[in-house]
Scaffold this motif. Structure first.
Motif, short mmCIF file in Angstrom:
data_model
loop_
_atom_site.label_atom_id
_atom_site.label_comp_id
_atom_site.label_asym_id
_atom_site.label_seq_id
_atom_site.Cartn_x
_atom_site.Cartn_y
_atom_site.Cartn_z
N THR A 20 0.83 -1.21 0.00
CA THR A 20 0.00 0.00 0.00
C THR A 20 0.86 1.26 0.00
O THR A 20 0.51 2.24 -0.64
CB THR A 20 -0.97 0.01 1.19
OG1 THR A 20 -0.25 -0.11 2.40
CG2 THR A 20 -1.96 -1.13 1.09
N SER A 27 -5.26 0.92 -0.41
CA SER A 27 -5.41 0.64 1.02
C SER A 27 -5.21 -0.84 1.27
O SER A 27 -5.17 -1.65 0.33
CB SER A 27 -6.81 1.05 1.49
OG SER A 27 -7.79 0.23 0.88
N GLU A 28 -5.12 -1.19 2.54
CA GLU A 28 -5.05 -2.60 2.92
C GLU A 28 -6.30 -3.33 2.46
O GLU A 28 -6.24 -4.46 1.98
CB GLU A 28 -4.87 -2.73 4.43
CG GLU A 28 -3.55 -2.19 4.93
CD GLU A 28 -3.49 -2.06 6.44
OE1 GLU A 28 -4.56 -2.04 7.08
OE2 GLU A 28 -2.37 -1.99 6.98
#
Length: 81
Positions: A20, A27-28
């Motif tokens: 990321t 995003s994760e």
């Protein structure tokens, strides 16, 4: 949207963070969603192949030689190209 909390070993968490941080994923969540999507697609491909194999087995043996079968496939391919 449903939430899922997971535990990861430190090295795996670091790996996700790196993916990321470098901008490969926003995003994760996006990274995990992509992994799940890839797995779903892979599972569908496996199911499709299993269906083809089952159909082939149930169709029985062919009276054609392998050479005839390959020639027929090449002809069909050239007509659709």
């Amino acid at each position: 949207m449903a939430k899922l909390n997971i535990g990861l070993p430190d090295d795996m968490k670091q790996f996700v963070d790196d993916r990321t941080r470098t901008g490969q994923f926003a995003s994760e969540d996006a990274y995990v969603q992509d992994l799940i999507k890839q797995d779903q697609e892979r599972q569908q491909k496996i199911a499709d192949i299993q269906k083809i194999v089952e159909e082939a087995i149930s169709s029985g043996e062919s009276d054609e030689s392998m050479r005839d079968i390959l020639r027929s496939m090449k002809e069909k391919r050239s007509k659709t190209a």
